[in-house]
Design a protein around this motif. Structure first.
Motif, PDB file in Angstrom:
ATOM      1  N   ARG A 267       0.834  -1.209   0.000  1.00 34.87           N
ATOM      2  CA  ARG A 267       0.000   0.000   0.000  1.00 34.87           C
ATOM      3  C   ARG A 267       0.863   1.251   0.000  1.00 34.87           C
ATOM      4  O   ARG A 267       0.523   2.250  -0.660  1.00 34.87           O
ATOM      5  N   THR A 272      -2.607   1.335  -2.985  1.00 38.96           N
ATOM      6  CA  THR A 272      -3.767   0.466  -2.863  1.00 38.96           C
ATOM      7  C   THR A 272      -3.338  -0.829  -2.178  1.00 38.96           C
ATOM      8  O   THR A 272      -2.156  -1.031  -1.900  1.00 38.96           O
ATOM      9  N   THR A 273      -4.285  -1.708  -1.910  1.00 42.19           N
ATOM     10  CA  THR A 273      -3.969  -2.974  -1.257  1.00 42.19           C
ATOM     11  C   THR A 273      -3.881  -4.086  -2.298  1.00 42.19           C
ATOM     12  O   THR A 273      -4.432  -3.952  -3.401  1.00 42.19           O
TER      13      THR A 273
END
Length: 283
Positions: A267, A272-273
């Protein structure tokens, strides 16, 4: 705009205003887009102060730099320093289509020199590297005002530059100890699962830890551990978007024994994941 066959019919330029987080990141996206050069059209000669990376998609391009002419084939990446004189356009009877991005940031000038880009502006990465996805991701982020857009663009650019450096034989040739640093970088890329330490790398290079740290950063614009982290996350991104392997298994294959540590680094570098990235690509 694309036609019924999915071919680009018009150019598209997407300007990006870096947000407040951009100053803390090494690469700042300025502009990106879809390019189209038609046969017989006047070559592009615009002078800016950006580094431009261009991925040829279809047709054939022609670029003039310093009196030398280079032909750009589909799949090749062209690197231009637009503060210097250049000209590029279509070559042959077919339109030349490409994706491009304009960048500023620390380390770009140094890497441009170390990779001898002024004389060798073309890069031919291995087909296994899906650079079109990276370029399209950066284009999608251009103009995005979301706070994480700059972080995600920075991570994509860092991964792209790592691929270009790896594609260049003897790319770190600007330093006396460049072959050592190129070898160290290759060792890191080839064994992402190993728990590397600065001391390990220093022994392999025959240098002290502090000497290695300085030499590697001068050559690549990054510290050895930051470079390793970027390579691990770049490989994780590839596996997340190209396979259905479990996230935990991908983390392990990229050198992360702790899935939480993996998700945190992912992240931090992409914005983002792992789960959200996979979901956005349909895997």
């Amino acid at each position: 705009m694309v036609n019924a066959r999915g071919d680009l019919e018009h150019e598209e330029i997407l300007f990006h205003t870096p947000g407040r987080l951009a100053g803390a990141l090494p690469y700042a996206l300025q502009v990106a887009g879809l390019g189209l050069a038609r046969p017989g059209q006047e070559p592009v000669r615009k002078r800016y102060h950006d580094h431009v990376l261009l991925l040829a998609l279809a047709g054939q391009g022609r670029v003039e730099i310093g009196g030398a002419v280079h032909v750009v084939e589909p799949g090749q990446v062209l690197w231009l320093d637009t503060s210097r004189p250049y000209a590029h356009g279509a070559s042959g009877a077919e339109p030349w289509r490409y994706l491009w991005m304009g960048l500023r940031g620390t380390g770009l000038d140094a890497l441009y020199g170390l990779l001898d880009v002024s004389r060798r502006p073309l890069f031919g990465p291995e087909p296994a590297h899906d650079l079109e996805t990276v370029f399209r991701e950066v284009c999608a982020l251009a103009g995005n005002p979301a706070p994480e857009a700059d972080a995600r663009a920075n991570a994509a650019v860092a991964a792209l530059l790592a691929v270009l450096a790896g594609a260049r034989d003897g790319g770190l040739s600007g330093l006396q100890d460049s072959s050592q640093m190129a070898r160290i970088a290759e060792l890191l890329r080839q064994d992402l699962t190993r728990a590397w330490t600065i001391e390990d790398l220093a022994r392999l290079a025959g240098l002290s830890a502090s000497q290695l740290f300085r030499a590697f950063k001068a050559a690549s614009g990054s510290t050895p551990m930051s470079y390793l982290r970027q390579e691990r996350i770049a490989e994780a991104r590839r596996l997340l978007t190209k396979t259905t392997d479990p996230v935990g298994e991908i983390a392990r294959r990229c050198g992360y024994a702790d899935p939480y540590h993996f998700s945190r680094d992912f992240r931090r570098l992409t914005g983002t994941t792992p789960t959200l990235l996979r979901r956005s690509t349909g895997f």
